[in-house]
Design an enzyme around this catalytic site. Structure first.
Site, PDB file in Angstrom:
ATOM      1  N   ASP A  35       9.593  35.794   7.892  1.00 25.24           N
ATOM      2  CA  ASP A  35       9.667  36.499   9.180  1.00 25.24           C
ATOM      3  C   ASP A  35       8.955  37.846   9.094  1.00 25.24           C
ATOM      4  O   ASP A  35       8.273  38.270  10.033  1.00 25.24           O
ATOM      5  CB  ASP A  35      11.135  36.718   9.575  1.00 25.24           C
ATOM      6  CG  ASP A  35      11.802  35.426  10.015  1.00 25.24           C
ATOM      7  OD1 ASP A  35      13.029  35.457  10.210  1.00 25.24           O
ATOM      8  OD2 ASP A  35      11.116  34.408  10.157  1.00 25.24           O
ATOM      9  N   SER A  84      13.330  36.232  22.863  1.00 27.90           N
ATOM     10  CA  SER A  84      13.467  36.738  21.508  1.00 27.90           C
ATOM     11  C   SER A  84      13.831  38.214  21.567  1.00 27.90           C
ATOM     12  O   SER A  84      13.863  38.822  22.644  1.00 27.90           O
ATOM     13  CB  SER A  84      12.160  36.536  20.736  1.00 27.90           C
ATOM     14  OG  SER A  84      11.093  37.164  21.428  1.00 27.90           O
ATOM     15  N   GLU A 116      26.641  42.940  16.079  1.00 28.52           N
ATOM     16  CA  GLU A 116      27.002  41.592  15.637  1.00 28.52           C
ATOM     17  C   GLU A 116      26.064  41.163  14.515  1.00 28.52           C
ATOM     18  O   GLU A 116      24.900  41.570  14.485  1.00 28.52           O
ATOM     19  CB  GLU A 116      26.888  40.592  16.797  1.00 28.52           C
ATOM     20  CG  GLU A 116      27.713  40.954  18.024  1.00 28.52           C
ATOM     21  CD  GLU A 116      27.343  40.099  19.235  1.00 28.52           C
ATOM     22  OE1 GLU A 116      27.186  38.873  19.083  1.00 28.52           O
ATOM     23  OE2 GLU A 116      27.179  40.679  20.320  1.00 28.52           O
ATOM     24  N   LYS A 118      23.412  39.046  12.612  1.00 22.19           N
ATOM     25  CA  LYS A 118      22.312  38.198  13.067  1.00 22.19           C
ATOM     26  C   LYS A 118      22.333  36.914  12.241  1.00 22.19           C
ATOM     27  O   LYS A 118      21.854  36.889  11.101  1.00 22.19           O
ATOM     28  CB  LYS A 118      20.977  38.914  12.926  1.00 22.19           C
ATOM     29  CG  LYS A 118      19.808  38.133  13.514  1.00 22.19           C
ATOM     30  CD  LYS A 118      18.523  38.935  13.445  1.00 22.19           C
ATOM     31  CE  LYS A 118      17.381  38.161  14.085  1.00 22.19           C
ATOM     32  NZ  LYS A 118      17.070  36.910  13.362  1.00 22.19           N
ATOM     33  N   ASP A 120      21.375  33.324  10.870  1.00 19.16           N
ATOM     34  CA  ASP A 120      20.063  32.731  10.611  1.00 19.16           C
ATOM     35  C   ASP A 120      20.142  31.234  10.862  1.00 19.16           C
ATOM     36  O   ASP A 120      20.344  30.433   9.941  1.00 19.16           O
ATOM     37  CB  ASP A 120      19.649  33.023   9.166  1.00 19.16           C
ATOM     38  CG  ASP A 120      18.153  32.906   8.972  1.00 19.16           C
ATOM     39  OD1 ASP A 120      17.425  32.830   9.981  1.00 19.16           O
ATOM     40  OD2 ASP A 120      17.708  32.903   7.810  1.00 19.16           O
ATOM     41  N   GLU A 186      24.665  30.321  18.198  1.00 15.72           N
ATOM     42  CA  GLU A 186      23.800  29.948  17.085  1.00 15.72           C
ATOM     43  C   GLU A 186      24.408  28.791  16.307  1.00 15.72           C
ATOM     44  O   GLU A 186      25.592  28.828  15.930  1.00 15.72           O
ATOM     45  CB  GLU A 186      23.611  31.145  16.153  1.00 15.72           C
ATOM     46  CG  GLU A 186      22.432  31.055  15.246  1.00 15.72           C
ATOM     47  CD  GLU A 186      21.144  31.521  15.920  1.00 15.72           C
ATOM     48  OE1 GLU A 186      20.104  31.562  15.232  1.00 15.72           O
ATOM     49  OE2 GLU A 186      21.175  31.841  17.134  1.00 15.72           O
ATOM     50  N   TYR A 236      28.454  29.375  16.406  1.00 10.17           N
ATOM     51  CA  TYR A 236      29.048  30.674  16.714  1.00 10.17           C
ATOM     52  C   TYR A 236      28.556  31.117  18.087  1.00 10.17           C
ATOM     53  O   TYR A 236      27.354  31.223  18.323  1.00 10.17           O
ATOM     54  CB  TYR A 236      28.651  31.711  15.673  1.00 10.17           C
ATOM     55  CG  TYR A 236      29.303  31.509  14.321  1.00 10.17           C
ATOM     56  CD1 TYR A 236      30.499  32.151  13.997  1.00 10.17           C
ATOM     57  CD2 TYR A 236      28.719  30.675  13.376  1.00 10.17           C
ATOM     58  CE1 TYR A 236      31.093  31.967  12.758  1.00 10.17           C
ATOM     59  CE2 TYR A 236      29.308  30.486  12.135  1.00 10.17           C
ATOM     60  CZ  TYR A 236      30.493  31.129  11.829  1.00 10.17           C
ATOM     61  OH  TYR A 236      31.087  30.942  10.601  1.00 10.17           O
ATOM     62  N   LYS A 326      16.510  44.152  10.999  1.00 10.47           N
ATOM     63  CA  LYS A 326      16.268  43.159   9.953  1.00 10.47           C
ATOM     64  C   LYS A 326      16.540  43.773   8.584  1.00 10.47           C
ATOM     65  O   LYS A 326      16.030  44.850   8.256  1.00 10.47           O
ATOM     66  CB  LYS A 326      14.824  42.643  10.016  1.00 10.47           C
ATOM     67  CG  LYS A 326      14.444  42.015  11.358  1.00 10.47           C
ATOM     68  CD  LYS A 326      15.229  40.742  11.636  1.00 10.47           C
ATOM     69  CE  LYS A 326      14.713  39.560  10.854  1.00 10.47           C
ATOM     70  NZ  LYS A 326      13.410  39.059  11.281  1.00 10.47           N
ATOM     71  N   CYS A 421     -13.333  22.063  -7.474  1.00 11.60           N
ATOM     72  CA  CYS A 421     -12.061  21.592  -6.935  1.00 11.60           C
ATOM     73  C   CYS A 421     -11.237  20.975  -8.068  1.00 11.60           C
ATOM     74  O   CYS A 421     -11.751  20.140  -8.819  1.00 11.60           O
ATOM     75  CB  CYS A 421     -12.305  20.556  -5.836  1.00 11.60           C
ATOM     76  SG  CYS A 421     -10.788  19.719  -5.279  1.00 11.60           S
ATOM     77  N   CYS A 424     -11.177  16.875  -7.278  1.00 11.05           N
ATOM     78  CA  CYS A 424     -12.343  15.989  -7.201  1.00 11.05           C
ATOM     79  C   CYS A 424     -13.570  16.553  -7.922  1.00 11.05           C
ATOM     80  O   CYS A 424     -14.619  15.901  -7.964  1.00 11.05           O
ATOM     81  CB  CYS A 424     -12.693  15.689  -5.744  1.00 11.05           C
ATOM     82  SG  CYS A 424     -13.346  17.123  -4.846  1.00 11.05           S
ATOM     83  N   CYS A 439     -12.935  23.371  -0.872  1.00 14.40           N
ATOM     84  CA  CYS A 439     -13.567  22.139  -1.327  1.00 14.40           C
ATOM     85  C   CYS A 439     -14.196  21.484  -0.105  1.00 14.40           C
ATOM     86  O   CYS A 439     -13.505  21.220   0.883  1.00 14.40           O
ATOM     87  CB  CYS A 439     -12.535  21.198  -1.960  1.00 14.40           C
ATOM     88  SG  CYS A 439     -13.184  19.553  -2.330  1.00 14.40           S
ATOM     89  N   CYS A 444     -12.135  14.217  -0.775  1.00 14.12           N
ATOM     90  CA  CYS A 444     -11.283  14.737  -1.846  1.00 14.12           C
ATOM     91  C   CYS A 444      -9.876  14.156  -1.709  1.00 14.12           C
ATOM     92  O   CYS A 444      -9.275  14.213  -0.625  1.00 14.12           O
ATOM     93  CB  CYS A 444     -11.222  16.258  -1.765  1.00 14.12           C
ATOM     94  SG  CYS A 444     -10.049  17.003  -2.917  1.00 14.12           S
TER      95      CYS A 444
END
Length: 709
Positions: A35, A84, A116, A118, A120, A186, A236, A326, A421, A424, A439, A444
């Protein structure tokens, strides 16, 4: 010497990258970045667009709420958008938000905040309607979807034990609720259930899920309710609505009412008087992460008063009265033991750090992405270094920096990109202006494996059952070899060893020639599994043209661009014949994308693949979008929130009538369409004398043409 990309090129590259990760996150539940990394990309784009406002377009990720709902369930509009939240990453940003709230309200009013955890997980709206004897019963459960339209997952929601199937009349009275209301909350997968689920997956020969959030999202969208019930999801609740409006006068009262009605409400919530008390709550909450039994990644702070929330209103994508703080990414120190190189579907080579196992954020980490050669140089990292590893959004770990060691005798070696690569042996190429080595061998085997996974994925041809383990077997690997080679796990790396049995497919078209007897030679494939897979393969032929275009894996062509190409050209033949000029006339196609499309169809191997897919009966035509002419020659700018139309819907209507939608106001703008919370674009329109329309006037213009203006 590489030429520095222009601001327009930088902006377009960031948009493509963000759209890609939105699709992975919101549609496929397969995020590849944290995130925090996503937010950094978004902030870089916002900064560039602010510096170059003329380059802002309505379809930029900065102008939208989220991703699209995935297919498989009925799409249903939300009563009000599930928006959001804006994020704060430190106390200064949180205080600045608190000051903006304070400044927007009368000085005589006190402001309280509700804090509250957050959670996930996955946002889900529950709708209740009149039941028997004055009760309310669950009638619908919707995922967030794109924020405006969700997926109806009612059958699956009903299996979640913490979701009341009905609320008695007595509880409604105690909570002060009508018989018809909406709850938002959630869905989470408790850590114990996550561990059990992964044990079961490993026992079945499946790859373990990356984290509880992705597992919860994938579970709620499965078409098998029995599987949902077995996973023991939890719910919740945190919002109450009636007809799309907040039901009670305060968020604190909402939480109390939800508890009284019998919903599970997180106990870690508090009403506080100021931002300093909010910060105190955050400091108490962060240490809880390791003890709760479910994942959290921050704290949500909301203005308590519903009346104040209404006055504060919304930006284009988030409420002004709420913010998410966050938590810092979880990190640990370990040793970089080696660097492995994985080859993606487009040939991109990605360096991946092989680490001494270390426990970070609830998971033992042995791999971390290093992104590209430029990132390795920026970090100054070498094999043998002690490094700090971070799991911000608990998705793919990354190395943040080298830890200085004094007196260490551990040998250290420079990381060298291979010249060929690793699968290959084709010489790698680094195009001018790009950071990635690729590549270029279209045959490949590593690229083929990723092509097969992409083609069969749910958001493309949706071939259920054709996952990574079976794809590896179809390419000649045993399950044991695949598991041994799958050391990169969640990074989705292709096996590095050579196949030990005959491959059954050599291109995506070979999927359609598989026979039951072929499948029965594979490990863990019985009669029923083989029949089911063949049925899914046959059904995939009905996928529309835009999905087929997306399935080809053309570089830079994502879901939205594939849809635009199908709408514009109406057939695969017309798309193949289109010139670069024809392609760039489409809104979603710039010169870089047009060049990639032409490069794809100018390759004989690719044309042979398309020819085979046609022979196998895939959909090669679509209803070509016929554009009207009523608004031809007119340019519109959309700003603010319209009463009924989303920006995407308004844009679609304008373009269908022959008009053009721009992201910035200039003297050449014909009209600005303004809704609530219109910002600087409206101010600029007024200063330039550009006519301003509301939604009703736009609809009249769409119906009657420019003569009504």
């Amino acid at each position: 010497m590489r030429t520095a990309p222009t601001p327009g090129q930088q902006i377009e590259a960031l948009r493509d990258e963000l759209r890609h990760h939105e699709h992975l996150y919101y549609v496929l539940d397969e995020p590849k970045i944290t995130d925090a990394e996503y937010d950094k990309l978004m902030n870089r784009l916002k900064k560039l667009e602010a510096e170059h406002p003329a380059l802002i377009t309505p379809d930029s990720p900065t102008q939208r709420v989220g991703g699209k709902p995935r297919e498989g369930f009925v799409k249903t509009p939300h009563s009000r958008p599930m928006l959001s939240l804006d994020n704060a990453y430190n106390e200064d940003e949180l205080r600045a938000w608190g000051q903006r709230v304070r400044d927007a309200l009368p000085a005589s009013e006190s402001v309280q905040f509700v804090c509250e955890l957050k959670l996930d997980g996955l946002s889900v709206a529950l709708h209740y309607g009149p039941g028997s004897h004055g009760s309310a019963q669950l009638v619908r459960g919707l995922t967030r979807g794109d924020g405006t339209i969700g997926e109806d997952v009612t059958t699956n929601v009903r299996t979640i034990r913490s979701v009341p199937l009905s609320v008695s009349a007595a509880k409604l009275k105690a909570a002060g609720l009508p018989q018809s209301f909406e709850v938002r909350g959630e869905v989470v997968l408790p850590q114990a259930a996550f561990v059990k689920m992964n044990e079961d997956r490993v026992a079945q020969g499946l790859a373990p899920a990356v984290n509880p959030r992705n597992a919860a999202a994938g579970t709620i969208r499965t078409l098998e309710p029995n599987i949902v019930a077995q996973r023991r999801l939890d719910y919740y609740a945190y919002f109450l609505l009636e007809n799309g409006e907040m039901l009670l006068p305060a968020q604190s009262a909402t939480l109390d009412a939800l508890r009284a009605a019998g919903f599970r409400v997180n106990q870690h919530a508090r009403t506080v008087a100021n931002i300093e008390n909010v910060i105190g709550f955050i400091q108490e909450a962060e240490p809880l992460r390791e003890t709760l039994g479910y994942e959290i990644d921050g704290v949500v702070i909301k203005v308590d008063s519903t009346a104040q929330q209404r006055r504060l209103g919304f930006t284009g994508k988030a409420p002004r009265w709420a913010i998410a703080y966050k938590f810092p990414a979880r990190a640990a120190t370990t040793r970089l033991e080696d660097v492995l190189f994985q080859v993606g579907r487009t040939g991109k080579l990605t360096p991946v750090a092989a680490l001494a196992p270390v426990f970070v954020g609830g998971t033992t980490v042995t791999r971390a992405t290093l992104h590209n050669a430029d990132e390795i140089e920026r970090l100054g990292v070498r094999i043998g270094d002690l490094v700090e590893v971070e799991r911000g959004g608990d998705v793919i770990p990354k190395i943040t920096h080298v830890v200085e060691e004094k007196g260490s005798k551990t040998p250290r070696h420079k990381i060298t990109f291979p010249a060929e690569c690793p699968r290959c042996k084709t010489p790698l190429v680094r195009e001018e202006g790009e950071v990635d080595w690729r590549c270029v061998n279209a045959s490949c085997p590593a690229r083929l494996e990723e092509e097969l996974r992409h083609f069969a994925s749910r958001g493309v041809m949706n071939i259920e059952g054709l996952g990574e383990v079976l794809v590896a077997q179809l390419l000649g690997h045993s399950i044991a070899e695949h598991e041994a080679d799958d050391a990169l796990g969640e990074n989705g790396d292709a096996p590095t060893g050579a196949p030990t049995r005959k491959a059954l497919v050599h291109s995506v078209a070979d999927i359609y020639t598989l026979k039951k007897e072929d499948l029965l030679t594979l490990e863990r494939i019985g009669e029923k599994s083989a029949d089911s897979l063949l049925e899914q393969i046959e059904r995939s032929k009905q996928q529309p043209l835009n999905r087929v275009i997306l399935g080809l894996g053309i570089r830079h062509v994502g879901e939205r661009t594939a849809q635009a190409l199908a709408d514009e050209f109406g057939s695969m033949d017309a798309l193949i014949a289109a010139s670069a000029d024809d392609l760039t006339r489409i809104n979603d196609v710039g010169p870089k994308v047009a060049e990639a499309i032409r490069e794809y169809f100018d390759n004989k191997r690719n044309l042979d693949l398309v020819k085979r897919l046609r022979t196998e009966g895939l959909t090669f035509t679509a209803e070509k979008r016929v554009r009207g002419t009523k608004l031809e020659g007119l340019t519109f700018v959309l700003t603010g929130t319209l009463p009924n139309l989303t920006r995407e819907a308004a844009k679609e209507k304008i373009e269908s009538a022959g008009g053009k939608v721009s992201g910035s106001v200039s003297k050449k703008t014909s009209y600005v369409v303004a809704g609530e919370e219109a910002g600087s674009k409206l101010d600029k329109a007024n200063s330039l004398g550009v006519p301003v329309l509301d939604e009703a006037a736009l609809l009249r213009l769409l119906e009657h043409g420019a003569e009504v203006a």
